[in-house]
Design a protein around this motif. Structure first.
Motif, PDB file in Angstrom:
ATOM      1  N   ILE A   1      -5.495  -2.971  -7.471  1.00  0.00           N
ATOM      2  CA  ILE A   1      -5.839  -1.951  -6.476  1.00  0.00           C
ATOM      3  C   ILE A   1      -7.097  -2.341  -5.713  1.00  0.00           C
ATOM      4  O   ILE A   1      -7.149  -2.223  -4.486  1.00  0.00           O
ATOM      5  CB  ILE A   1      -6.046  -0.581  -7.155  1.00  0.00           C
ATOM      6  CG1 ILE A   1      -4.798  -0.205  -7.954  1.00  0.00           C
ATOM      7  CG2 ILE A   1      -6.412   0.475  -6.138  1.00  0.00           C
ATOM      8  CD1 ILE A   1      -3.873   0.703  -7.272  1.00  0.00           C
TER       9      ILE A   1
ATOM     10  N   GLY B   1       0.823  -1.197   0.000  1.00  0.00           N
ATOM     11  CA  GLY B   1       0.000   0.000   0.000  1.00  0.00           C
ATOM     12  C   GLY B   1       0.864   1.256   0.000  1.00  0.00           C
ATOM     13  O   GLY B   1       0.597   2.203  -0.738  1.00  0.00           O
TER      14      GLY B   1
ATOM     15  N   ASP C   1       7.835   1.599  -9.147  1.00  0.00           N
ATOM     16  CA  ASP C   1       6.469   1.150  -8.852  1.00  0.00           C
ATOM     17  C   ASP C   1       6.463  -0.253  -8.244  1.00  0.00           C
ATOM     18  O   ASP C   1       7.511  -0.859  -8.024  1.00  0.00           O
ATOM     19  CB  ASP C   1       5.570   1.255 -10.094  1.00  0.00           C
ATOM     20  CG  ASP C   1       6.044   0.386 -11.236  1.00  0.00           C
ATOM     21  OD1 ASP C   1       6.833  -0.541 -10.976  1.00  0.00           O
ATOM     22  OD2 ASP C   1       5.636   0.625 -12.375  1.00  0.00           O
TER      23      ASP C   1
ATOM     24  N   LYS D   1      -7.586  -2.943  -1.671  1.00  0.00           N
ATOM     25  CA  LYS D   1      -8.589  -2.257  -0.853  1.00  0.00           C
ATOM     26  C   LYS D   1      -9.465  -3.277  -0.151  1.00  0.00           C
ATOM     27  O   LYS D   1      -9.886  -3.050   0.989  1.00  0.00           O
ATOM     28  CB  LYS D   1      -9.409  -1.320  -1.721  1.00  0.00           C
ATOM     29  CG  LYS D   1      -8.586  -0.121  -2.136  1.00  0.00           C
ATOM     30  CD  LYS D   1      -9.394   0.812  -2.967  1.00  0.00           C
ATOM     31  CE  LYS D   1      -8.539   1.984  -3.394  1.00  0.00           C
ATOM     32  NZ  LYS D   1      -9.195   2.732  -4.453  1.00  0.00           N
TER      33      LYS D   1
ATOM     34  N   LEU E   1       2.103   1.983  -3.435  1.00  0.00           N
ATOM     35  CA  LEU E   1       1.073   2.569  -4.294  1.00  0.00           C
ATOM     36  C   LEU E   1       0.866   4.043  -3.963  1.00  0.00           C
ATOM     37  O   LEU E   1       0.737   4.878  -4.860  1.00  0.00           O
ATOM     38  CB  LEU E   1      -0.241   1.809  -4.115  1.00  0.00           C
ATOM     39  CG  LEU E   1      -0.278   0.431  -4.758  1.00  0.00           C
ATOM     40  CD1 LEU E   1      -1.489  -0.347  -4.273  1.00  0.00           C
ATOM     41  CD2 LEU E   1      -0.315   0.563  -6.270  1.00  0.00           C
TER      42      LEU E   1
ATOM     43  N   THR F   1       1.378   7.279  -6.444  1.00  0.00           N
ATOM     44  CA  THR F   1       0.320   8.276  -6.641  1.00  0.00           C
ATOM     45  C   THR F   1       0.822   9.681  -6.306  1.00  0.00           C
ATOM     46  O   THR F   1       0.608  10.626  -7.072  1.00  0.00           O
ATOM     47  CB  THR F   1      -0.891   7.959  -5.731  1.00  0.00           C
ATOM     48  OG1 THR F   1      -1.243   6.592  -5.899  1.00  0.00           O
ATOM     49  CG2 THR F   1      -2.085   8.826  -6.065  1.00  0.00           C
TER      50      THR F   1
ATOM     51  N   ASP G   1      -7.221   6.978  -3.945  1.00  0.00           N
ATOM     52  CA  ASP G   1      -6.646   5.659  -3.686  1.00  0.00           C
ATOM     53  C   ASP G   1      -5.802   5.638  -2.408  1.00  0.00           C
ATOM     54  O   ASP G   1      -5.548   4.592  -1.843  1.00  0.00           O
ATOM     55  CB  ASP G   1      -5.763   5.218  -4.856  1.00  0.00           C
ATOM     56  CG  ASP G   1      -6.613   4.855  -6.055  1.00  0.00           C
ATOM     57  OD1 ASP G   1      -7.831   4.672  -5.859  1.00  0.00           O
ATOM     58  OD2 ASP G   1      -6.065   4.762  -7.156  1.00  0.00           O
TER      59      ASP G   1
END
Lengths: 318, 294
Positions: free
Chosen positions: B223, A120, A240, B227, A123, A127, B267
């Motif tokens: 993704i 997480g 990434d 989640k 990510l 972003t 996100d």
């Protein structure tokens, strides 16, 4: 010196000799560049292996630590004109802080929460880098990063960076080895084998694990800074989650938790995409397939295979 | 649009994505309860659901109910294959190794999807004509209703399965104590296989529900899968009620956060919540302290 210590010293000396002699054989600057990237990967994977081997946790966010090191170094030195060495130190501090924020809540828990938290985190990092384009250059990347300099000489060409990055990689291996032999390292090994016993003997489980995670992230962050100052340009794609998966693949191919295993994995897998150009298209299938087969049939990687061949008996699961 | 209208709009979109997160979270729980591993390929089951539905509808021209059933079957088979062909074969029983087998399977599956369906986003048709509906000032499509309705039906079906059927009860027994279950004559290996097939099927359903809204692609599940994991942690990892509550809660939080704060960082919200929950209340909002501290 213990027997293990002598063996390590010999292995390290052999590697140092190879590092010294290799530039005589490799005249082609492109090949030198591949060797430089390999050294960067050796640094990151050595750090990651400390985490996997000693804390028994896997991080899928090491590309983000690598990237954070690169971006902080780049922004501080290019945008704010800070000396690249100071930028590198500041980047290391930022990486350590991020690792603490992720590690503190997750490493107190039994179970593999760190995997998801780091994934997480990776990510979020991607972003944020893409969104804050004024600062980071967004998807097109960040260029114009000044090189490091040593004794008044800028380290711009492949040859001089080669000395710097391989010296750093060898140093990284020595530090990792010493850490493994230290009180903390022994405590962590005890912890991995018998957590309750280790805790009863006074090993501060959560603190040791968090410490190893931060050190492991620092390896990645420092390699990221070196990467940024060497190439002069960085882009979000190099940091990434798929890169994180590649890093873990290197660890597992070499042999998780084995110091030389990490080195072998990085040395073996870094040149592959450069050698096989068709490779890019089938990258996921290749990495996924190799990783799957290894994990099923040879969970201790190349280092485990080597140990088994030497011992000529099946390796008990360690 | 007035504030109240906006709010009901956010609530409806939050409940829709939340329902999908709940389905994914349930898949995570199913596998965790029987094997104690986190299945990283859960999100790829979701991608596969959307992609298969696309091919069966647009490519083979099947009717929706048939395509739906075949997709559930297909994703359940892939789930079962992951257990039978990869995890069962593993030489090591270390949890770390087993978890990484699912990571490797996830990377491999994504690579295979990319080869078969390409990298582009594919438009999956909605389940019924897209006549906009209005409720309390919010506008939504029938697909929103399908998502919530089918999710509720799936949850009810799971509840019936685990409480009323012999196989379901056997699976629960294996989750509580595999050795005792084996001594009672339950085929533990078969129950593990079922839990992966069930998780695959649930992922497939989630994928079919969400892809008419998001479009289908080889990586759409990455993704959403994460989640779903965050939702499972939020509700207390391993708890079925917690998974549903966590999914809906996360969906609402995300939709409100994106609407009221910033949609660029939508996100990010789920993962900040994940870290906060781990930090403040690791057993989850509804958990009973299953996430023991070390």
């Amino acid at each position: 010196m213990t027997r293990g210590g002598r063996i390590f010293a010999l292995q390290l000396a052999a590697l140092a000799l190879a590092v010294l002699l290799l530039p005589l054989l490799v005249g082609n600057p492109y090949h030198l560049n591949v060797l430089n990237v390999m050294a960067l990967m050796v640094i990151v994977v050595t750090g990651l292996n400390l985490l996997i081997g000693f804390a028994g946790h896997i991080s899928l966010g090491h590309a983000a630590f690598f990237g954070l090191g690169a971006y902080v170094s780049a922004i501080l030195s290019a945008t704010y004109g800070l000396n690249p060495w100071l930028a590198l130190l500041a980047a290391a501090a930022a990486v350590a802080l991020l690792a603490l924020v992720i590690g503190l809540p997750t490493l107190r828990l039994a179970g593999n929460y760190l995997v998801m938290a780091t994934l997480g985190g990776n990510l979020i990092f991607t972003t944020v880098v893409l969104q804050m384009d004024q600062l980071t250059g967004g998807p097109s990347g960040f260029s114009g990063i000044p090189p490091l300099s040593l004794f008044g000489r800028a380290i711009v060409d492949d040859q001089s960076f080669y000395w710097l990055v391989w010296a750093a990689a060898l140093l990284g291996l020595v530090v990792a080895r010493n850490l493994a032999q230290s009180r903390v390292g022994r405590g962590l090994r005890a912890l991995k084998d018998a957590p309750a016993a280790a805790a009863a003997l006074g090993v501060d489980v959560a603190r040791y694990k968090t410490g190893v995670f931060v050190i492991s992230a620092l390896y990645a962050g420092l390699a990221g800074s070196l990467h940024a100052h060497y190439f002069g340009i960085i882009a979000p794609k190099s940091f990434d989650i798929f890169v994180s998966v590649e890093l873990v693949t290197m660890c597992l191919v070499g042999g998780m938790g084995s110091l030389w295993g990490g080195f072998l994995g990085a040395a073996f897998l870094t040149p592959l995409p450069q050698v096989l150009h068709v490779f890019e298209e089938y990258k996921d299938i290749f990495y996924g397939g190799v990783l799957l087969a290894l994990l099923i049939y040879q969970p201790h990687g190349l280092a485990g295979l080597w140990a088994r061949l030497r011992a000529r008996r099946p390796l008990e699961s360690a | 649009m007035s504030g109240a209208e906006q709010l009901s709009q956010f609530l409806i979109s939050g409940l829709t994505t939340g329902a999908v997160y709940a389905l994914v979270a349930l898949g995570f729980c199913l596998i965790y309860n029987t094997t104690h591993i986190v299945n990283f390929a859960q999100g790829d089951f979701l991608s596969l659901g959307g992609l298969l539905l696309y091919s069966l509808l647009a490519g083979a021209g099947l009717a929706l109910p048939l395509a739906f059933a075949l997709t559930v079957l297909g994703t359940a088979l892939v789930g079962a294959a992951l257990e039978r062909l990869a995890l069962r074969q593993a030489r090591s029983r270390e949890v770390t190794v087993l978890i990484f087998i699912t990571v490797a399977a996830s990377v491999l599956l994504r690579g295979v999807f990319k080869e078969i369906w390409g990298k582009q986003a594919l438009a999956v048709p909605s389940f019924s004509p897209e006549t906009p509906l209005r409720l309390l000032g919010a506008t939504f499509t029938p697909q929103n209703l399908w998502v919530v309705g089918i999710t509720l039906a799936a949850i009810a079906g799971l509840g019936w399965f685990f409480n009323r059927t012999l196989t379901g009860k056997a699976m629960r027994a294996v989750a509580i104590n595999p050795r005792a279950a084996a001594l009672m004559g339950i085929d533990v290996e078969r129950m593990l296989l079922y839990s992966f097939a069930l998780a695959g099927g649930l992922g497939g359903v989630a994928g079919m529900l969400i892809t008419p809204i998001t479009t289908a692609s080889y990586a759409v599940g990455v993704i959403i899968g994460l989640k779903g994991f965050a939702a499972a942690v939020l509700g207390g990892y391993g708890s079925f009620v917690g998974a549903v509550a966590g999914g809906l809660g996360l969906g609402l939080l995300e939709s409100l956060g994106a609407g009221l704060l910033s949609s660029a960082y939508k996100d990010v919200i789920a993962f900040v919540v994940l870290l906060l929950v781990l930090f403040l209340r690791p057993q989850g909002l509804l958990g009973r302290g299953e996430a023991a501290r070390v």
